[in-house]
Scaffold this active site. Structure first.
Site, PDB file in Angstrom:
ATOM      1  N   LEU A 193      14.636  37.298   3.361  1.00  0.00           N
ATOM      2  CA  LEU A 193      14.896  36.375   2.225  1.00  0.00           C
ATOM      3  C   LEU A 193      14.655  35.037   2.560  1.00  0.00           C
ATOM      4  O   LEU A 193      14.799  34.814   3.820  1.00  0.00           O
ATOM      5  CB  LEU A 193      16.356  36.539   1.641  1.00  0.00           C
ATOM      6  CG  LEU A 193      16.444  37.968   0.879  1.00  0.00           C
ATOM      7  CD1 LEU A 193      18.158  38.079   0.476  1.00  0.00           C
ATOM      8  CD2 LEU A 193      15.967  37.965  -0.608  1.00  0.00           C
TER       9      LEU A 193
ATOM     10  N   CYS B  62       9.247  29.006   2.451  1.00  0.00           N
ATOM     11  CA  CYS B  62       9.781  27.931   3.105  1.00  0.00           C
ATOM     12  C   CYS B  62       9.597  28.367   4.851  1.00  0.00           C
ATOM     13  O   CYS B  62       9.094  27.540   5.627  1.00  0.00           O
ATOM     14  CB  CYS B  62      10.920  27.476   2.738  1.00  0.00           C
ATOM     15  SG  CYS B  62      11.829  26.184   3.405  1.00  0.00           S
TER      16      CYS B  62
ATOM     17  N   CYS C 100       7.455  24.788   4.637  1.00  0.00           N
ATOM     18  CA  CYS C 100       8.351  23.647   5.110  1.00  0.00           C
ATOM     19  C   CYS C 100       8.681  23.668   6.500  1.00  0.00           C
ATOM     20  O   CYS C 100       8.391  22.537   7.256  1.00  0.00           O
ATOM     21  CB  CYS C 100       9.600  23.629   4.357  1.00  0.00           C
ATOM     22  SG  CYS C 100       9.781  24.077   2.738  1.00  0.00           S
TER      23      CYS C 100
ATOM     24  N   HIS D 156      14.704  33.349   9.597  1.00  0.00           N
ATOM     25  CA  HIS D 156      14.795  34.520   8.680  1.00  0.00           C
ATOM     26  C   HIS D 156      15.817  35.382   8.661  1.00  0.00           C
ATOM     27  O   HIS D 156      16.421  35.721   7.872  1.00  0.00           O
ATOM     28  CB  HIS D 156      13.374  35.394   9.095  1.00  0.00           C
ATOM     29  CG  HIS D 156      12.077  34.728   8.753  1.00  0.00           C
ATOM     30  ND1 HIS D 156      10.776  35.433   9.534  1.00  0.00           N
ATOM     31  CD2 HIS D 156      11.791  33.941   8.151  1.00  0.00           C
ATOM     32  CE1 HIS D 156      10.013  34.597   9.066  1.00  0.00           C
ATOM     33  NE2 HIS D 156      10.357  33.704   7.982  1.00  0.00           N
TER      34      HIS D 156
ATOM     35  N   PHE E 224      25.238   0.259  11.211  1.00  0.00           N
ATOM     36  CA  PHE E 224      24.092  -0.753  11.860  1.00  0.00           C
ATOM     37  C   PHE E 224      23.859   0.064  13.076  1.00  0.00           C
ATOM     38  O   PHE E 224      24.823   0.362  13.946  1.00  0.00           O
ATOM     39  CB  PHE E 224      24.383  -2.046  11.884  1.00  0.00           C
ATOM     40  CG  PHE E 224      23.100  -2.908  11.991  1.00  0.00           C
ATOM     41  CD1 PHE E 224      22.391  -3.060  11.139  1.00  0.00           C
ATOM     42  CD2 PHE E 224      23.282  -3.627  13.223  1.00  0.00           C
ATOM     43  CE1 PHE E 224      21.292  -3.988  11.404  1.00  0.00           C
ATOM     44  CE2 PHE E 224      22.103  -4.358  13.819  1.00  0.00           C
ATOM     45  CZ  PHE E 224      21.252  -4.543  12.795  1.00  0.00           C
TER      46      PHE E 224
HETATM   47  P1  FDA Z   1       8.211  31.239  -2.395  1.00  0.00           P
HETATM   48  O1  FDA Z   1       6.993  31.452  -2.118  1.00  0.00           O
HETATM   49  O2  FDA Z   1       9.426  30.981  -1.365  1.00  0.00           O
HETATM   50  O3  FDA Z   1       8.835  32.745  -2.987  1.00  0.00           O
HETATM   51  C1  FDA Z   1       8.051  33.638  -3.305  1.00  0.00           C
HETATM   52  C2  FDA Z   1       8.355  35.037  -2.866  1.00  0.00           C
HETATM   53  O4  FDA Z   1       7.821  35.859  -3.673  1.00  0.00           O
HETATM   54  C3  FDA Z   1       7.710  35.191  -1.674  1.00  0.00           C
HETATM   55  O5  FDA Z   1       8.833  35.775  -0.658  1.00  0.00           O
HETATM   56  C4  FDA Z   1       6.871  36.513  -1.800  1.00  0.00           C
HETATM   57  O6  FDA Z   1       6.915  37.321  -1.069  1.00  0.00           O
HETATM   58  C5  FDA Z   1       7.459  37.082  -3.083  1.00  0.00           C
HETATM   59  N1  FDA Z   1       6.690  37.860  -3.701  1.00  0.00           N
HETATM   60  C6  FDA Z   1       5.247  37.653  -4.402  1.00  0.00           C
HETATM   61  N2  FDA Z   1       4.861  38.861  -4.985  1.00  0.00           N
HETATM   62  C7  FDA Z   1       5.797  39.691  -4.871  1.00  0.00           C
HETATM   63  C8  FDA Z   1       5.797  41.076  -5.381  1.00  0.00           C
HETATM   64  N3  FDA Z   1       4.756  41.471  -5.947  1.00  0.00           N
HETATM   65  N4  FDA Z   1       6.728  41.720  -4.998  1.00  0.00           N
HETATM   66  C9  FDA Z   1       7.864  41.400  -4.004  1.00  0.00           C
HETATM   67  N5  FDA Z   1       7.889  39.968  -3.578  1.00  0.00           N
HETATM   68  C10 FDA Z   1       6.821  39.439  -3.998  1.00  0.00           C
HETATM   69  N6  FDA Z   1       9.112  21.492  -0.033  1.00  0.00           N
HETATM   70  C11 FDA Z   1      10.206  20.651   0.513  1.00  0.00           C
HETATM   71  O7  FDA Z   1      11.055  20.516  -0.446  1.00  0.00           O
HETATM   72  N7  FDA Z   1      10.176  20.081   1.468  1.00  0.00           N
HETATM   73  C12 FDA Z   1       9.087  20.306   2.471  1.00  0.00           C
HETATM   74  O8  FDA Z   1       9.107  19.838   3.484  1.00  0.00           O
HETATM   75  C13 FDA Z   1       8.064  21.330   2.200  1.00  0.00           C
HETATM   76  N8  FDA Z   1       6.790  21.420   2.840  1.00  0.00           N
HETATM   77  C14 FDA Z   1       6.003  22.376   2.503  1.00  0.00           C
HETATM   78  C15 FDA Z   1       4.833  22.540   3.268  1.00  0.00           C
HETATM   79  C16 FDA Z   1       3.738  23.373   3.187  1.00  0.00           C
HETATM   80  C17 FDA Z   1       2.715  23.452   3.936  1.00  0.00           C
HETATM   81  C18 FDA Z   1       3.813  23.898   1.515  1.00  0.00           C
HETATM   82  C19 FDA Z   1       2.829  24.949   1.215  1.00  0.00           C
HETATM   83  C20 FDA Z   1       5.060  23.954   0.797  1.00  0.00           C
HETATM   84  C21 FDA Z   1       6.061  22.738   1.378  1.00  0.00           C
HETATM   85  N9  FDA Z   1       7.171  22.753   0.451  1.00  0.00           N
HETATM   86  C22 FDA Z   1       8.109  21.842   0.665  1.00  0.00           C
HETATM   87  C23 FDA Z   1       7.366  23.355  -0.754  1.00  0.00           C
HETATM   88  C24 FDA Z   1       8.214  24.770  -0.823  1.00  0.00           C
HETATM   89  O9  FDA Z   1       7.932  25.526   0.299  1.00  0.00           O
HETATM   90  C25 FDA Z   1       8.173  25.591  -2.056  1.00  0.00           C
HETATM   91  O10 FDA Z   1       8.364  24.570  -3.273  1.00  0.00           O
HETATM   92  C26 FDA Z   1       9.013  26.697  -1.999  1.00  0.00           C
HETATM   93  O11 FDA Z   1       9.045  27.505  -0.921  1.00  0.00           O
HETATM   94  C27 FDA Z   1       9.064  27.605  -3.429  1.00  0.00           C
HETATM   95  O12 FDA Z   1      10.063  28.563  -3.347  1.00  0.00           O
HETATM   96  P2  FDA Z   1       9.679  29.725  -4.449  1.00  0.00           P
HETATM   97  O13 FDA Z   1      11.174  30.561  -4.289  1.00  0.00           O
HETATM   98  O14 FDA Z   1       9.297  29.293  -5.680  1.00  0.00           O
HETATM   99  O15 FDA Z   1       8.601  30.624  -3.715  1.00  0.00           O
HETATM  100  C1  COM Z   2      15.198  28.026   3.488  1.00  0.00           C
HETATM  101  C2  COM Z   2      15.069  29.205   2.605  1.00  0.00           C
HETATM  102  S1  COM Z   2      14.355  28.031   4.902  1.00  0.00           S
HETATM  103  S2  COM Z   2      16.195  29.109   1.422  1.00  0.00           S
HETATM  104  O1  COM Z   2      15.952  28.161   0.460  1.00  0.00           O
HETATM  105  O2  COM Z   2      17.624  28.861   1.778  1.00  0.00           O
HETATM  106  O3  COM Z   2      16.228  30.578   0.620  1.00  0.00           O
END
Ligand code: FDA
Ligand code: COM
Length: 522
Positions: free
Chosen positions: A78, A82, A87, A137, A500
């Site tokens: 889970l 991120c 992230c 993870h 500070f």
């Molecule tokens: P997320 O992508 O985490 O989850 C979707 C899940 O759905 C995945 O685990 C996937 O495996 C699953 N899934 C998809 N299809 C499926 C299926 N058919 N069956 C089962 N599971 C399926 N934000 C921030 O606040 N600070 C930061 O520093 C950064 N840095 C950053 C760097 C980079 C390079 C990127 C690309 C993005 C960031 N972000 C960020 C944004 C942040 O990573 C993002 O907004 C969240 O991870 C989104 O979380 P979600 O749960 O929406 O999608």
């Molecule tokens: C953090 C993942 S790296 S979650 O937002 O705690 O699920």
């Protein structure tokens, strides 16, 4: 699909790490991980499809409220993208960029090694991250199962059957509602050669980099991901060329702040070409990138390189939900459309996180997950982020909230600004700001020690914008944003207790001016 039942075992965090690593190595061929309570006869209130930040936080919240949820993810953990490719690696690379800039600036002085001409191995950092990421993870799985009582099925893709039914690992689960949290993926570039080996995006970079790139990195894009990764490539000692279609870092709202940021990127040697359009990428006889061809305002450009990074933004993973359920999406972005209760166009189906579009940030993913949970549990809620504090990394951390100075001047007739360094005959070459992680710069290379600005409506005395380049201010901005929303004045800010030296200097600088009836710039 075969099933591994996690129900009757309590894995330690280390044991989870081993399990997750094995599953990732077998890339989806290993058994699904089931943590479903056979003794709970209640119907599921919802199934979260996607266990990223949005699905995991929504699950935890719904569970905490006394409901029953199931969360399904195709990955064996889970937490979603991120910790896996977004992230967390971004912050690893940005930390390297900051450390390397310091080491290069003080090369051969004090305890710093000689860095002239040194190119740092970047595959080593990618490998370090790939090995290290299973730690976070594992914590997510442990916390979700042992501490949050979340029910989950991992390491198997979910298939949506209808608005109440989902199939995973050969089993069907039914629920009162569904929450779609399928995330987003990197946007592709539609030019010849993008599939050559050596063309990366933020996912393939951490998953598949298997050689040490040569001396030139080309980055396509001009927003957060492009800049964050571009600064890392530059800091490793490589020539780094950024090809930006429109303007670099348009999202930084304050012009002085943006100029400071971009000038420091250029000082580090990054070549920035705005108004550039990639025409094609050419390969060598082995199918590896050899050259990139672009159109620029100064004419055609060819760059020899074996490494191209695409940082072009993201596309929501909405296709499967459109196909199975017919949820309405934004025709331009592909984002699933939701109302202020996170409801999609299909009854009983909600959507959260990156899947519903901008801002694609963690706070929105996690909060939208919890708001959907509350709506499902019968609370009247409303969530639509229109304004938020924001940040990005260059070699620095850049943080902002509210209005830039120019925008504030359009809205208020009496704008007052407090900035550091102040406007003064020596420009930026003075020994302030100084604080954590910029003290050596402040003493030896003051121009590099950061920039900060507070924008105030002089009539109401309220803070309307805050901007910071340096390190360590992001935390303060999370809380400062709330105070600003509540109407924080310069007088209240100046009456706080600073620790500070502190990264933003805002409290003490405000106190220097708070005695004035008619506020003046500082
Ligand atoms: P997320 O992508 O985490 O989850 C979707 C899940 O759905 C995945 O685990 C996937 O495996 C699953 N899934 C998809 N299809 C499926 C299926 N058919 N069956 C089962 N599971 C399926 N934000 C921030 O606040 N600070 C930061 O520093 C950064 N840095 C950053 C760097 C980079 C390079 C990127 C690309 C993005 C960031 N972000 C960020 C944004 C942040 O990573 C993002 O907004 C969240 O991870 C989104 O979380 P979600 O749960 O929406 O999608
Ligand atoms: C953090 C993942 S790296 S979650 O937002 O705690 O699920």
């Amino acid at each position: 699909g075969t099933i591994w039942d996690a129900r009757n075992t309590s894995l330690t965090i280390d044991q989870w790490a081993v399990k997750i690593e094995e599953a990732l190595e077998q890339a989806g061929r290993s058994e699904a991980i089931f943590n479903v309570d056979p003794n709970d006869n209640r119907e599921f209130d919802t199934i979260f499809i996607g266990g990223g930040a949005a699905g995991r936080f929504g699950s935890a919240y719904l569970r905490a409220m006394g409901g029953r949820q199931l969360v399904i993810d195709r990955w064996p953990f889970l937490g979603g993208s991120c910790p896996h490719n977004a992230c967390v690696p971004h912050h690893v690379f940005s930390e390297c960029a900051a450390e390397l800039m310091l080491a290069r600036t003080f090369s051969g002085r004090f305890w710093f090694p000689k860095m002239d001409g040194v190119t740092v191995n970047m595959k080593e950092i990618v490998d370090l991250f790939r090995r290290g990421r299973t730690g976070p993870h594992a914590v997510m799985n442990y916390q979700s199962k042992e501490q949050l009582d979340i029910e989950f099925v991992l390491n198997a893709p979910a298939r949506i059957i209808d608005a109440h039914t989902v199939e995973v690992a050969g089993r069907r689960f039914k629920a009162r509602t569904l929450v779609l949290g399928l995330g987003a993926r990197p946007q592709r570039l539609a030019v010849p050669g993008v599939d050559l080996k050596g063309v990366y995006d933020y996912t393939s970079f951490v998953e598949t980099l298997d050689y040490e790139p040569g001396n030139t990195a080309v980055v396509v894009g001009g927003s957060k991901t492009a800049v964050e990764y571009g600064c890392f490539f530059n800091a490793t000692g490589r020539r780094t060329v950024m090809l930006v279609r429109s303007q670099l870092l348009k999202l930084i709202p304050d012009a002085d702040t943006r100029t400071y940021v971009i000038d420091r990127m250029r000082d580090q040697g990054i070549e920035i070409i705005e108004g550039a359009e990639v025409v094609r990428i050419e390969g060598d006889s082995r199918g590896r990138v050899a050259k990139l061809v672009a159109k620029t305002p100064n004419g055609p450009l060819e760059i020899k390189t074996d490494f191209v990074f695409l940082g072009l933004g993201e596309t929501p993973n909405s296709e499967a939900a459109v196909e199975a359920l017919g949820v309405k999406t934004d025709p331009k972005t592909g984002a699933v459309l939701v109302d202020d209760s996170l409801r999609t166009s299909v009854p009983n189906v909600y959507a959260v996180g990156d899947l519903i579009g901008a801002p694609m940030e963690m706070f929105k993913a996690r909060k939208s997950g919890t708001y959907a949970a509350r709506a499902i549990m019968g609370q009247a809620i409303s969530y639509r982020p229109t304004d938020w504090p924001d940040f990005l990394h260059t070699h620095y951390e850049v943080t902002w909230l509210g209005l830039g100075e120019d925008e504030a001047r359009k809205r208020y007739r009496n704008v007052v600004v407090i900035r550091m360094p102040p406007h003064n005959p020596n420009g930026l070459d003075i020994g302030l700001p100084a604080s954590d992680r910029v003290m050596l710069y402040a003493m030896a290379k003051p121009r590099m020690s950061g920039f900060q600005k507070l924008v105030i409506d002089g009539d109401s005395r309220r803070i309307v914008g805050a901007h910071h380049v340096g390190y360590g201010a992001r935390d303060a901005f999370q809380y400062l944003y709330v105070l600003v929303k509540q109407g924080l004045t310069i007088d209240q800010l100046g009456d706080m207790d600073e620790l500070f030296l502190n990264p933003t200097h805002f409290i003490q600088l405000s106190r220097l001016r708070a005695g004035q009836k008619e506020l003046r710039d500082l």
